[in-house]
Design a protein around this motif. Sequence first.
Motif, PDB file in Angstrom:
ATOM      1  N   PRO A  92     -16.297  -5.414 -38.209  1.00 60.96           N
ATOM      2  CA  PRO A  92     -17.538  -6.017 -37.705  1.00 60.96           C
ATOM      3  C   PRO A  92     -17.718  -5.648 -36.229  1.00 60.96           C
ATOM      4  CG  PRO A  92     -16.173  -7.639 -38.831  1.00 60.96           C
ATOM      5  CD  PRO A  92     -15.330  -6.422 -38.660  1.00 60.96           C
ATOM      6  N   THR A  93     -18.943  -5.592 -35.792  1.00 59.35           N
ATOM      7  CA  THR A  93     -19.219  -5.279 -34.387  1.00 59.35           C
ATOM      8  C   THR A  93     -19.796  -6.510 -33.700  1.00 59.35           C
ATOM      9  OG1 THR A  93     -21.432  -4.437 -34.919  1.00 59.35           O
ATOM     10  CG2 THR A  93     -19.615  -2.843 -34.851  1.00 59.35           C
ATOM     11  N   PHE A  94     -19.475  -6.637 -32.409  1.00 62.05           N
ATOM     12  CA  PHE A  94     -19.925  -7.792 -31.630  1.00 62.05           C
ATOM     13  C   PHE A  94     -20.554  -7.323 -30.324  1.00 62.05           C
ATOM     14  CE2 PHE A  94     -16.285  -9.278 -34.124  1.00 62.05           C
ATOM     15  CZ  PHE A  94     -16.822 -10.396 -34.743  1.00 62.05           C
ATOM     16  N   ARG A  95     -21.484  -8.145 -29.865  1.00 60.39           N
ATOM     17  CA  ARG A  95     -22.085  -7.919 -28.554  1.00 60.39           C
ATOM     18  C   ARG A  95     -21.407  -8.856 -27.555  1.00 60.39           C
ATOM     19  NH1 ARG A  95     -26.619  -4.953 -28.795  1.00 60.39           N
ATOM     20  NH2 ARG A  95     -27.253  -5.678 -26.742  1.00 60.39           N
ATOM     21  N   TRP A  96     -21.507  -8.522 -26.278  1.00 57.81           N
ATOM     22  CA  TRP A  96     -20.863  -9.342 -25.250  1.00 57.81           C
ATOM     23  C   TRP A  96     -21.384 -10.781 -25.255  1.00 57.81           C
ATOM     24  CZ3 TRP A  96     -16.462  -8.715 -23.141  1.00 57.81           C
ATOM     25  CH2 TRP A  96     -15.945  -7.442 -22.881  1.00 57.81           C
ATOM     26  N   GLU A  97     -22.652 -10.960 -25.567  1.00 52.95           N
ATOM     27  CA  GLU A  97     -23.192 -12.322 -25.562  1.00 52.95           C
ATOM     28  C   GLU A  97     -22.545 -13.168 -26.659  1.00 52.95           C
ATOM     29  OE1 GLU A  97     -27.215 -11.391 -28.201  1.00 52.95           O
ATOM     30  OE2 GLU A  97     -27.309 -11.414 -26.012  1.00 52.95           O
ATOM     31  N   GLN A  98     -22.126 -12.526 -27.764  1.00 52.07           N
ATOM     32  CA  GLN A  98     -21.400 -13.253 -28.801  1.00 52.07           C
ATOM     33  C   GLN A  98     -19.966 -13.559 -28.345  1.00 52.07           C
ATOM     34  OE1 GLN A  98     -22.465  -9.987 -31.674  1.00 52.07           O
ATOM     35  NE2 GLN A  98     -22.592 -11.720 -33.102  1.00 52.07           N
ATOM     36  N   HIS A 156      -8.017 -14.559 -19.568  1.00 42.87           N
ATOM     37  CA  HIS A 156      -8.859 -13.394 -19.873  1.00 42.87           C
ATOM     38  C   HIS A 156      -9.772 -13.656 -21.054  1.00 42.87           C
ATOM     39  CE1 HIS A 156      -6.873 -10.659 -17.049  1.00 42.87           C
ATOM     40  NE2 HIS A 156      -5.744 -11.241 -17.393  1.00 42.87           N
ATOM     41  N   GLY A 157      -9.915 -14.911 -21.446  1.00 42.61           N
ATOM     42  CA  GLY A 157     -10.777 -15.239 -22.565  1.00 42.61           C
ATOM     43  C   GLY A 157     -12.191 -14.734 -22.373  1.00 42.61           C
ATOM     44  N   ALA A 158     -12.737 -14.104 -23.426  1.00 45.19           N
ATOM     45  CA  ALA A 158     -14.104 -13.566 -23.438  1.00 45.19           C
ATOM     46  C   ALA A 158     -14.305 -12.468 -22.404  1.00 45.19           C
ATOM     47  CB  ALA A 158     -15.130 -14.685 -23.228  1.00 45.19           C
ATOM     48  N   GLU A 159     -13.229 -11.788 -22.013  1.00 40.39           N
ATOM     49  CA  GLU A 159     -13.315 -10.705 -21.041  1.00 40.39           C
ATOM     50  C   GLU A 159     -12.697  -9.433 -21.617  1.00 40.39           C
ATOM     51  OE1 GLU A 159     -11.369 -11.744 -17.459  1.00 40.39           O
ATOM     52  OE2 GLU A 159     -12.755 -13.366 -16.947  1.00 40.39           O
ATOM     53  N   LEU A 206      -6.875  -8.808 -34.879  1.00 48.78           N
ATOM     54  CA  LEU A 206      -8.083  -7.990 -34.773  1.00 48.78           C
ATOM     55  C   LEU A 206      -9.186  -8.533 -35.676  1.00 48.78           C
ATOM     56  CD1 LEU A 206      -9.414  -5.364 -33.684  1.00 48.78           C
ATOM     57  CD2 LEU A 206      -8.441  -4.200 -35.688  1.00 48.78           C
ATOM     58  N   ILE A 207     -10.370  -8.757 -35.098  1.00 48.09           N
ATOM     59  CA  ILE A 207     -11.496  -9.265 -35.890  1.00 48.09           C
ATOM     60  C   ILE A 207     -12.724  -8.369 -35.806  1.00 48.09           C
ATOM     61  CG2 ILE A 207     -10.775 -11.679 -35.736  1.00 48.09           C
ATOM     62  CD1 ILE A 207     -12.861 -12.035 -33.494  1.00 48.09           C
ATOM     63  N   GLY A 208     -12.714  -7.382 -34.925  1.00 48.31           N
ATOM     64  CA  GLY A 208     -13.881  -6.519 -34.821  1.00 48.31           C
ATOM     65  C   GLY A 208     -13.785  -5.603 -33.623  1.00 48.31           C
ATOM     66  N   GLU A 209     -14.909  -5.044 -33.260  1.00 44.24           N
ATOM     67  CA  GLU A 209     -14.968  -4.162 -32.100  1.00 44.24           C
ATOM     68  C   GLU A 209     -16.322  -4.288 -31.426  1.00 44.24           C
ATOM     69  OE1 GLU A 209     -14.204  -0.314 -33.666  1.00 44.24           O
ATOM     70  OE2 GLU A 209     -16.056  -0.213 -34.821  1.00 44.24           O
ATOM     71  N   LEU A 210     -16.383  -3.781 -30.203  1.00 44.26           N
ATOM     72  CA  LEU A 210     -17.653  -3.820 -29.490  1.00 44.26           C
ATOM     73  C   LEU A 210     -18.678  -2.932 -30.182  1.00 44.26           C
ATOM     74  CD1 LEU A 210     -16.596  -3.583 -25.727  1.00 44.26           C
ATOM     75  CD2 LEU A 210     -17.665  -5.528 -26.861  1.00 44.26           C
ATOM     76  N   ALA A 211     -19.913  -3.387 -30.204  1.00 43.86           N
ATOM     77  CA  ALA A 211     -20.990  -2.567 -30.749  1.00 43.86           C
ATOM     78  C   ALA A 211     -21.085  -1.266 -29.946  1.00 43.86           C
ATOM     79  CB  ALA A 211     -22.309  -3.330 -30.698  1.00 43.86           C
ATOM     80  N   PRO A 212     -21.421  -0.144 -30.582  1.00 45.92           N
ATOM     81  CA  PRO A 212     -21.432   1.149 -29.900  1.00 45.92           C
ATOM     82  C   PRO A 212     -22.288   1.173 -28.640  1.00 45.92           C
ATOM     83  CG  PRO A 212     -21.663   1.438 -32.264  1.00 45.92           C
ATOM     84  CD  PRO A 212     -21.760  -0.037 -32.008  1.00 45.92           C
ATOM     85  N   GLU A 213     -23.371   0.411 -28.641  1.00 40.77           N
ATOM     86  CA  GLU A 213     -24.265   0.431 -27.481  1.00 40.77           C
ATOM     87  C   GLU A 213     -23.795  -0.472 -26.346  1.00 40.77           C
ATOM     88  OE1 GLU A 213     -25.821  -2.719 -30.356  1.00 40.77           O
ATOM     89  OE2 GLU A 213     -24.958  -0.695 -30.446  1.00 40.77           O
ATOM     90  N   GLU A 214     -22.734  -1.268 -26.590  1.00 38.44           N
ATOM     91  CA  GLU A 214     -22.236  -2.183 -25.566  1.00 38.44           C
ATOM     92  C   GLU A 214     -21.309  -1.450 -24.584  1.00 38.44           C
ATOM     93  OE1 GLU A 214     -22.638  -5.975 -25.250  1.00 38.44           O
ATOM     94  OE2 GLU A 214     -24.404  -4.915 -25.986  1.00 38.44           O
ATOM     95  N   PRO A 215     -21.405  -1.783 -23.288  1.00 36.59           N
ATOM     96  CA  PRO A 215     -20.472  -1.169 -22.317  1.00 36.59           C
ATOM     97  C   PRO A 215     -19.063  -1.688 -22.522  1.00 36.59           C
ATOM     98  CG  PRO A 215     -21.751  -2.898 -21.251  1.00 36.59           C
ATOM     99  CD  PRO A 215     -22.328  -2.732 -22.643  1.00 36.59           C
ATOM    100  N   GLY A 216     -18.085  -0.934 -22.036  1.00 40.31           N
ATOM    101  CA  GLY A 216     -16.697  -1.348 -22.191  1.00 40.31           C
ATOM    102  C   GLY A 216     -16.365  -2.609 -21.432  1.00 40.31           C
ATOM    103  N   GLN A 217     -17.082  -2.866 -20.336  1.00 43.27           N
ATOM    104  CA  GLN A 217     -16.824  -4.055 -19.516  1.00 43.27           C
ATOM    105  C   GLN A 217     -18.071  -4.930 -19.493  1.00 43.27           C
ATOM    106  OE1 GLN A 217     -16.552  -0.843 -17.917  1.00 43.27           O
ATOM    107  NE2 GLN A 217     -14.540  -0.674 -18.863  1.00 43.27           N
ATOM    108  N   ASP A 218     -17.822  -6.231 -19.486  1.00 47.69           N
ATOM    109  CA  ASP A 218     -18.931  -7.176 -19.418  1.00 47.69           C
ATOM    110  C   ASP A 218     -19.356  -7.356 -17.980  1.00 47.69           C
ATOM    111  OD1 ASP A 218     -20.819  -9.038 -20.086  1.00 47.69           O
ATOM    112  OD2 ASP A 218     -19.421 -10.715 -20.088  1.00 47.69           O
ATOM    113  N   GLY A 219     -20.647  -7.533 -17.754  1.00 51.91           N
ATOM    114  CA  GLY A 219     -21.137  -7.847 -16.417  1.00 51.91           C
ATOM    115  C   GLY A 219     -21.329  -6.607 -15.557  1.00 51.91           C
TER     116      GLY A 219
END
Length: 441
Positions: free
Chosen positions: A16-22, A60-63, A87-100
């Motif tokens: 599954p893919t996730f966005r940073w906001e999730q 480092h939660g949510a980071e 492991l539950i998923g990965e960042l969506a391809p369009e999401e940057p590697g770092q948040d913020g």
Amino acid sequence: MGGVGGPTRARGALLPTFRWEQIRAHSLPGDKWLVIERRVYDISQWAERHPGGSRLIGHHGAEDATEAFHAFHQDLSFVRKFLRPLLIGELAPEEPGQDGPQNAQLVEDFRALRQTAKDMRLFEADPVFFALMLGHILAMEVLAWLLVYLLGPGWVPSTLAALILGVSQAQSWCLQHDLGHASVFPTSRWNRVAQQFVMGQLKGFSARWWNFRHFQHHAKPNVFHKDPDVTLAPVFLLGESSVEYGRKKRRYLPYHRQHLYFFLIGPPLLTLVNFEVENLVYMVLCLQWADLLWAASFYARFLLAYVPFYGVRGALLLYVAVRVLESHWFVWITQMNHIPRDVGQEKHRDWVSAQLAATCNVEPSSFVDWFSGHLNFQIEHHLFPTMPRHNYRRVAPLVRALCARHGLLYEVKLGTHLIDLTGALSLKKSGDIWLDAYLHQ
């Protein structure tokens, strides 16, 4: 609330893919996700079993914890075995590697620098160097006892013995610090066993207690409620806390005078009182019986060595003198690199920016390197905690070049200005900020 690892997936199934906001929604106690190398892990339940402590990984939660993951672990392939069930998923391809708003190019350049350091074999320890470090500590312990044995318990030999033991204890801090960061032996197990010996038998403290608090400091340096080293309120106010206390008019102590009473209760009592109590409470509450036995062996050895000359009361007085001397060393050497820098709330910086904002170096020399346990290279130490300290000089030019390329401050204090780094001026500045905020409310 997340489970551990989520539902079982068939081999080869798409993640599954996730966005940073999730991901940001999972930063609560008992519900924490983190990202490592663009993969998303649910550490909600496993965090309590994390060898470095639940707080360290929980900070480092949510980071994106990729750089911290690489910084703290030697054998990454071994550690990844523990990550697989989480492991539950990965960042969506369009999401940057770092948040913020983080500098992706800086992150990429630092990873290239770390690989260069590996190629230069800068993460490999020199056994002779660390053998000499242990050897000169043991030699000082023997020399102090011989002075009293041969010259008697007079003022002169007792004073010399206390000074030598104080230096020995200070250097033992440095050596156990190296072992705690797994920068001496190639395996974590040998580093852990050796640290228990140095920290327990040579110092009388718990290795696990030290790692528990010190790793938090490295993960989030100078961040309130995440770095134990700057959680000094209400005794002292640092950085942004002075403004907070000023606005709320909390007047536990005369903070505008804290630069004066700092020297009365800070350096003399940190190791003798605060560390002793905190260390004992940790061992008892966390049932660290092995560390407790190691610590007991230190006190048994010390008393057996000096009670015949001084009696119980005199031996305890010698112990207090040694701890006070050692405590002064500890405060001056460790805090001169941190207190003058940014101290405040979590700003979610990238790894490099966070470490540079909280650290500074002191001009090196052979004596300063030895006296400080190479912690005068605090920037390099924080960027590469598992790197053996004798290699900091070699990696420093690479770090300076990285900072120059990205316009980052690489601060080196001159030895002639060490008095400005003790924390006194920073404490005074904090007190002045507090007083100004208080007067203008």
